[in-house]
Design a protein around this motif. Structure first.
Motif, PDB file in Angstrom:
ATOM      1  N   GLU A  49       0.827  -1.202   0.000  1.00 29.19           N
ATOM      2  CA  GLU A  49       0.000   0.000   0.000  1.00 29.19           C
ATOM      3  C   GLU A  49       0.864   1.256   0.000  1.00 29.19           C
ATOM      4  OE1 GLU A  49      -3.096  -0.503  -0.453  1.00 29.19           O
ATOM      5  OE2 GLU A  49      -3.822   1.552  -0.331  1.00 29.19           O
ATOM      6  N   THR A  50       1.954   1.213   0.755  1.00 31.30           N
ATOM      7  CA  THR A  50       2.856   2.372   0.811  1.00 31.30           C
ATOM      8  C   THR A  50       3.496   2.637  -0.543  1.00 31.30           C
ATOM      9  OG1 THR A  50       3.344   1.878   3.136  1.00 31.30           O
ATOM     10  CG2 THR A  50       4.903   3.304   1.962  1.00 31.30           C
ATOM     11  N   ILE A  51       3.938   1.578  -1.212  1.00 31.77           N
ATOM     12  CA  ILE A  51       4.557   1.745  -2.535  1.00 31.77           C
ATOM     13  C   ILE A  51       3.520   2.279  -3.533  1.00 31.77           C
ATOM     14  CG2 ILE A  51       5.666   0.550  -4.466  1.00 31.77           C
ATOM     15  CD1 ILE A  51       6.796  -1.446  -2.390  1.00 31.77           C
ATOM     16  N   LYS A  52       2.306   1.758  -3.474  1.00 33.62           N
ATOM     17  CA  LYS A  52       1.257   2.213  -4.398  1.00 33.62           C
ATOM     18  C   LYS A  52       0.993   3.704  -4.244  1.00 33.62           C
ATOM     19  CE  LYS A  52      -2.506  -0.303  -4.316  1.00 33.62           C
ATOM     20  NZ  LYS A  52      -3.523  -1.224  -3.722  1.00 33.62           N
TER      21      LYS A  52
ATOM     22  N   LYS B  74       1.985   9.372  -6.435  1.00 34.63           N
ATOM     23  CA  LYS B  74       2.496  10.751  -6.339  1.00 34.63           C
ATOM     24  C   LYS B  74       3.582  11.003  -7.381  1.00 34.63           C
ATOM     25  CE  LYS B  74       1.652  10.839  -1.339  1.00 34.63           C
ATOM     26  NZ  LYS B  74       2.292  10.716  -0.013  1.00 34.63           N
ATOM     27  N   ILE B  75       4.478  10.046  -7.530  1.00 33.10           N
ATOM     28  CA  ILE B  75       5.562  10.209  -8.505  1.00 33.10           C
ATOM     29  C   ILE B  75       4.990  10.341  -9.916  1.00 33.10           C
ATOM     30  CG2 ILE B  75       7.530   9.058  -9.584  1.00 33.10           C
ATOM     31  CD1 ILE B  75       8.012   7.626  -6.897  1.00 33.10           C
ATOM     32  N   THR B  76       4.003   9.523 -10.217  1.00 30.74           N
ATOM     33  CA  THR B  76       3.454   9.509 -11.568  1.00 30.74           C
ATOM     34  C   THR B  76       2.693  10.786 -11.880  1.00 30.74           C
ATOM     35  OG1 THR B  76       3.229   7.121 -11.353  1.00 30.74           O
ATOM     36  CG2 THR B  76       2.115   8.135 -13.204  1.00 30.74           C
TER      37      THR B  76
ATOM     38  N   VAL C 161       3.122   7.839 -20.222  1.00 28.20           N
ATOM     39  CA  VAL C 161       4.069   7.943 -19.114  1.00 28.20           C
ATOM     40  C   VAL C 161       4.534   6.523 -18.802  1.00 28.20           C
ATOM     41  CG1 VAL C 161       4.370   8.477 -16.668  1.00 28.20           C
ATOM     42  CG2 VAL C 161       3.067  10.031 -18.127  1.00 28.20           C
ATOM     43  N   ASP C 162       5.843   6.335 -18.791  1.00 27.63           N
ATOM     44  CA  ASP C 162       6.423   5.046 -18.397  1.00 27.63           C
ATOM     45  C   ASP C 162       6.677   5.091 -16.904  1.00 27.63           C
ATOM     46  OD1 ASP C 162       8.389   2.992 -17.773  1.00 27.63           O
ATOM     47  OD2 ASP C 162       8.583   2.720 -19.935  1.00 27.63           O
ATOM     48  N   LEU C 163       6.079   4.151 -16.170  1.00 27.34           N
ATOM     49  CA  LEU C 163       6.091   4.199 -14.701  1.00 27.34           C
ATOM     50  C   LEU C 163       7.360   3.657 -14.057  1.00 27.34           C
ATOM     51  CD1 LEU C 163       2.490   2.811 -14.040  1.00 27.34           C
ATOM     52  CD2 LEU C 163       3.203   5.179 -14.363  1.00 27.34           C
ATOM     53  N   SER C 164       8.358   3.373 -14.839  1.00 23.94           N
ATOM     54  CA  SER C 164       9.509   2.648 -14.303  1.00 23.94           C
ATOM     55  C   SER C 164      10.274   3.386 -13.205  1.00 23.94           C
ATOM     56  CB  SER C 164      10.472   2.326 -15.438  1.00 23.94           C
ATOM     57  OG  SER C 164       9.877   1.447 -16.349  1.00 23.94           O
TER      58      SER C 164
ATOM     59  N   ALA D 177       3.257  -3.258  -7.284  1.00 25.30           N
ATOM     60  CA  ALA D 177       2.706  -2.105  -6.553  1.00 25.30           C
ATOM     61  C   ALA D 177       2.973  -0.801  -7.297  1.00 25.30           C
ATOM     62  CB  ALA D 177       3.309  -2.051  -5.144  1.00 25.30           C
ATOM     63  N   VAL D 178       4.148  -0.701  -7.946  1.00 22.24           N
ATOM     64  CA  VAL D 178       4.455   0.505  -8.728  1.00 22.24           C
ATOM     65  C   VAL D 178       3.437   0.678  -9.848  1.00 22.24           C
ATOM     66  CG1 VAL D 178       6.111   1.476 -10.380  1.00 22.24           C
ATOM     67  CG2 VAL D 178       6.913   0.612  -8.177  1.00 22.24           C
ATOM     68  N   LYS D 179       3.124  -0.425 -10.520  1.00 20.36           N
ATOM     69  CA  LYS D 179       2.159  -0.340 -11.625  1.00 20.36           C
ATOM     70  C   LYS D 179       0.756  -0.006 -11.110  1.00 20.36           C
ATOM     71  CE  LYS D 179       4.574  -3.578 -14.675  1.00 20.36           C
ATOM     72  NZ  LYS D 179       4.561  -4.895 -15.334  1.00 20.36           N
ATOM     73  N   LYS D 180       0.348  -0.657 -10.035  1.00 23.19           N
ATOM     74  CA  LYS D 180      -0.999  -0.417  -9.502  1.00 23.19           C
ATOM     75  C   LYS D 180      -1.161   1.023  -9.029  1.00 23.19           C
ATOM     76  CE  LYS D 180      -2.024  -5.146  -7.988  1.00 23.19           C
ATOM     77  NZ  LYS D 180      -1.946  -6.103  -6.860  1.00 23.19           N
ATOM     78  N   GLY D 181      -0.136   1.553  -8.389  1.00 26.35           N
ATOM     79  CA  GLY D 181      -0.232   2.924  -7.892  1.00 26.35           C
ATOM     80  C   GLY D 181      -0.137   3.942  -9.005  1.00 26.35           C
ATOM     81  N   GLY D 182       0.716   3.662  -9.989  1.00 31.68           N
ATOM     82  CA  GLY D 182       0.960   4.653 -11.046  1.00 31.68           C
ATOM     83  C   GLY D 182      -0.127   4.712 -12.084  1.00 31.68           C
ATOM     84  N   VAL D 183      -0.783   3.590 -12.344  1.00 29.41           N
ATOM     85  CA  VAL D 183      -1.697   3.543 -13.476  1.00 29.41           C
ATOM     86  C   VAL D 183      -2.888   4.490 -13.303  1.00 29.41           C
ATOM     87  CG1 VAL D 183      -3.182   1.647 -12.677  1.00 29.41           C
ATOM     88  CG2 VAL D 183      -2.711   1.924 -15.120  1.00 29.41           C
ATOM     89  N   MET D 184      -3.283   4.741 -12.069  1.00 32.65           N
ATOM     90  CA  MET D 184      -4.426   5.636 -11.832  1.00 32.65           C
ATOM     91  C   MET D 184      -4.032   7.106 -11.948  1.00 32.65           C
ATOM     92  SD  MET D 184      -6.977   5.599  -8.575  1.00 32.65           S
ATOM     93  CE  MET D 184      -8.240   6.847  -8.380  1.00 32.65           C
ATOM     94  N   ALA D 185      -2.725   7.381 -11.917  1.00 29.74           N
ATOM     95  CA  ALA D 185      -2.263   8.771 -11.912  1.00 29.74           C
ATOM     96  C   ALA D 185      -2.021   9.320 -13.303  1.00 29.74           C
ATOM     97  CB  ALA D 185      -0.970   8.872 -11.090  1.00 29.74           C
ATOM     98  N   SER D 186      -2.141   8.491 -14.316  1.00 35.76           N
ATOM     99  CA  SER D 186      -1.860   8.957 -15.665  1.00 35.76           C
ATOM    100  C   SER D 186      -2.962   8.511 -16.611  1.00 35.76           C
ATOM    101  CB  SER D 186      -0.512   8.386 -16.144  1.00 35.76           C
ATOM    102  OG  SER D 186      -0.288   8.733 -17.492  1.00 35.76           O
ATOM    103  N   SER D 187      -3.233   9.347 -17.612  1.00 41.03           N
ATOM    104  CA  SER D 187      -4.272   8.987 -18.578  1.00 41.03           C
ATOM    105  C   SER D 187      -3.796   7.898 -19.531  1.00 41.03           C
ATOM    106  CB  SER D 187      -4.713  10.222 -19.363  1.00 41.03           C
ATOM    107  OG  SER D 187      -3.603  10.898 -19.910  1.00 41.03           O
ATOM    108  N   HIS D 188      -2.489   7.852 -19.802  1.00 40.99           N
ATOM    109  CA  HIS D 188      -1.950   6.820 -20.688  1.00 40.99           C
ATOM    110  C   HIS D 188      -0.637   6.298 -20.127  1.00 40.99           C
ATOM    111  CE1 HIS D 188      -4.893   7.564 -23.819  1.00 40.99           C
ATOM    112  NE2 HIS D 188      -4.644   8.863 -23.725  1.00 40.99           N
ATOM    113  N   VAL D 189      -0.631   5.047 -19.735  1.00 39.32           N
ATOM    114  CA  VAL D 189       0.583   4.415 -19.215  1.00 39.32           C
ATOM    115  C   VAL D 189       1.078   3.409 -20.254  1.00 39.32           C
ATOM    116  CG1 VAL D 189       1.461   2.824 -17.459  1.00 39.32           C
ATOM    117  CG2 VAL D 189      -0.044   4.713 -16.811  1.00 39.32           C
ATOM    118  N   GLY D 190       2.387   3.332 -20.429  1.00 40.95           N
ATOM    119  CA  GLY D 190       2.907   2.393 -21.415  1.00 40.95           C
ATOM    120  C   GLY D 190       4.378   2.132 -21.201  1.00 40.95           C
ATOM    121  N   GLY D 191       5.078   1.912 -22.307  1.00 36.99           N
ATOM    122  CA  GLY D 191       6.513   1.631 -22.219  1.00 36.99           C
ATOM    123  C   GLY D 191       6.789   0.308 -21.539  1.00 36.99           C
TER     124      GLY D 191
END
Length: 452
Positions: free
Chosen positions: A241-244, A249-251, A272-275, A313-327
């Motif tokens: 949950e913390t990572i998400k 926020k980062i995304t 946006v690439d969430l890496s 967790a990075v993917k789950k947290g980041g995907v909601m913060a961007s309209s288009h995630v990829g890479g």
């Protein structure tokens, strides 16, 4: 009060925890630059890149200044050159690489990716010429990066290409031997390569992409590690949950930069690439995140599970913060570019076999690994085949960026400089894979690919 807290949190993420935007990458289609005359084709390529990207660095620096967000790289990716150059009668594509290099220098970008070929099912004429041109192209240019896709889940693995790439990597290492074989750091061999990856060395502008797009790659290992320091001893539920929350926020920062760059350049926003992308700097390491989760040293038992949790967790947290995630999106584990990974290799807790296991759950694969310069071509090809098999069977992207450092052996170190970092030479198996690699042909696609 809440807004002030959020502002201070963001400032701390940037100032103390090394949050940055790793790259703004402009993808440019060169499909209209084909010409039967190679010289005319190169003129079209140069003019188009300079025309589209002339303000890329300036806009990146403006956003950096106005918002106080470090943007480390401004880059360009182009259509795989094998698709463009094969319309010409040229039998060598080094001049195309020089044209890309010159265009990148003119507009002031750090890297240009797309000296690439897609040969997962077989070679066309241009693919073969491009691959043969890679060693010299990477030796005589400074900003050009190259990639070759040798397998995919729909068609299997082109083992002829896998065999060839072992030899190409060794030739590239020799031609750049004066700089610890750095040419190999600019070459990645993929399975299931994606068309919208903004990170080097594997960035290229896929044929399904628009004429020109802006994509952003975020970073932030230090921010994630800092957040986890506040939940020591808590359960994995809390860790996830913390990572998400942190990834979200980062995304959001990445989405902000992507929108601004897109608007100011008049170019559509891509992805946006969430890496989580590490650097050799202390406090910016994916390896140290894994240790913060509870491992004594990255590479010990439990590392693959910790990396799987982190990546998910990075993917789950980041995907909601961007309209288009990829890479590629997830966590990179490049040895030379990660202070924690370098330390783990030095103390003996991390080896190439454990790294291979970790690539089953990370976002790419064996990345920036230095090996003895006398490693046989066929051993390198077999390493590529193993990694491609992981990607093809598990329907994920995998890659190999491996550097047989000419003249160096186990116990030595290679220095690449800058973000490419430094790497201890790692051991590879002494047992031969020659008969395996020399079979050639194609490893068939897995049974689960048989659907459409």
């Amino acid at each position: 009060m809440t807004n002030f807290k959020n502002i201070m949190e963001t400032i701390n993420m940037i100032k103390k925890e090394k949050l940055d935007i790793r790259t703004i990458t402009m993808g440019i289609s060169l499909l209209d630059c084909c010409d039967s005359d190679g010289k005319k084709s190169r003129e079209k390529i140069y003019n188009k890149i300079v025309s589209y990207a002339q303000n890329l660095v300036k806009v990146g620096e403006e956003i950096e200044t106005e918002y106080g967000i470090p943007i480390i790289n401004k880059r360009i990716s182009v259509t795989p050159i094998s698709l463009i150059a094969q319309s010409s009668d040229d039998d060598d594509y080094v001049e195309f690489a020089k044209t890309l290099d010159k265009a990148a220098e003119t507009v002031g970008v750090d890297c240009i990716g797309g000296f690439s070929a897609l040969v997962h099912k077989g070679y066309s004429k241009g693919d073969k010429i491009l691959i043969d041109s890679i060693p010299k192209a990477l030796a005589v240019t400074n900003r050009v990066f190259s990639s070759v896709n040798v397998g995919c889940s729909k068609s299997g693995i082109n083992m002829n290409a896998v065999k060839d790439m072992g030899s190409i990597i060794k030739k590239t290492a020799f031609l750049t031997k004066e700089k610890d074989s750095i040419g190999c750091a600019k070459l990645v061999i993929f399975a299931n390569a994606v068309e919208d990856n903004p990170f080097m060395a594997g960035a290229f502008h896929g044929v399904g992409e628009a004429e020109c797009v802006i994509s952003v790659g975020i970073s932030g290992p230090g921010v994630v590690k800092s957040a986890l320091e506040n939940v020591k001893g808590e359960s994995f539920d809390v860790v996830s949950e913390t990572i998400k929350k942190t990834a979200f926020k980062i995304t959001r920062v990445g989405q902000l930069v992507a929108n601004e760059a897109s608007t100011r350049l008049g170019v559509p926003f891509g992805i946006v690439d969430l890496s989580l992308a590490p650097t050799p700097a202390i406090g910016d390491s994916v390896g140290r995140i894994l240790e913060e989760i509870g491992l004594e040293s990255c590479g010990c038992h439990g590392t693959t599970a910790a990396l799987a949790l982190l990546n998910d967790a990075v993917k789950k947290g980041g995907v909601m913060a961007s309209s288009h995630v990829g890479g590629l999106s997830g966590a990179f584990i490049p040895v030379s570019e990660d202070e924690g990974m370098i330390n783990a290799v030095n103390i003996g807790s991390l080896n190439i076999e454990k790294l291979e296991a970790m690539t089953c759950v990370c976002s790419v694969g064996l990345d920036m690994i230095a090996i003895p310069g006398d490693t046989p071509d066929t051993t390198i090809s077999a390493i590529i085949a193993d990694e491609a098999a992981i990607g093809v069977i598990n329907n994920k992207t995998t890659g190999v960026r491996i550097i047989p450092v000419y003249g160096k052996e186990l116990g030595d170190k290679a220095e690449f400089g800058g973000l490419l970092g430094r790497a201890p030479i790692m051991a590879v198996s002494k047992f031969s894979s020659t008969d395996f690699v020399n079979r050639g042909g194609r490893i068939p696609a897995p049974i689960h690919s048989f659907k459409n």
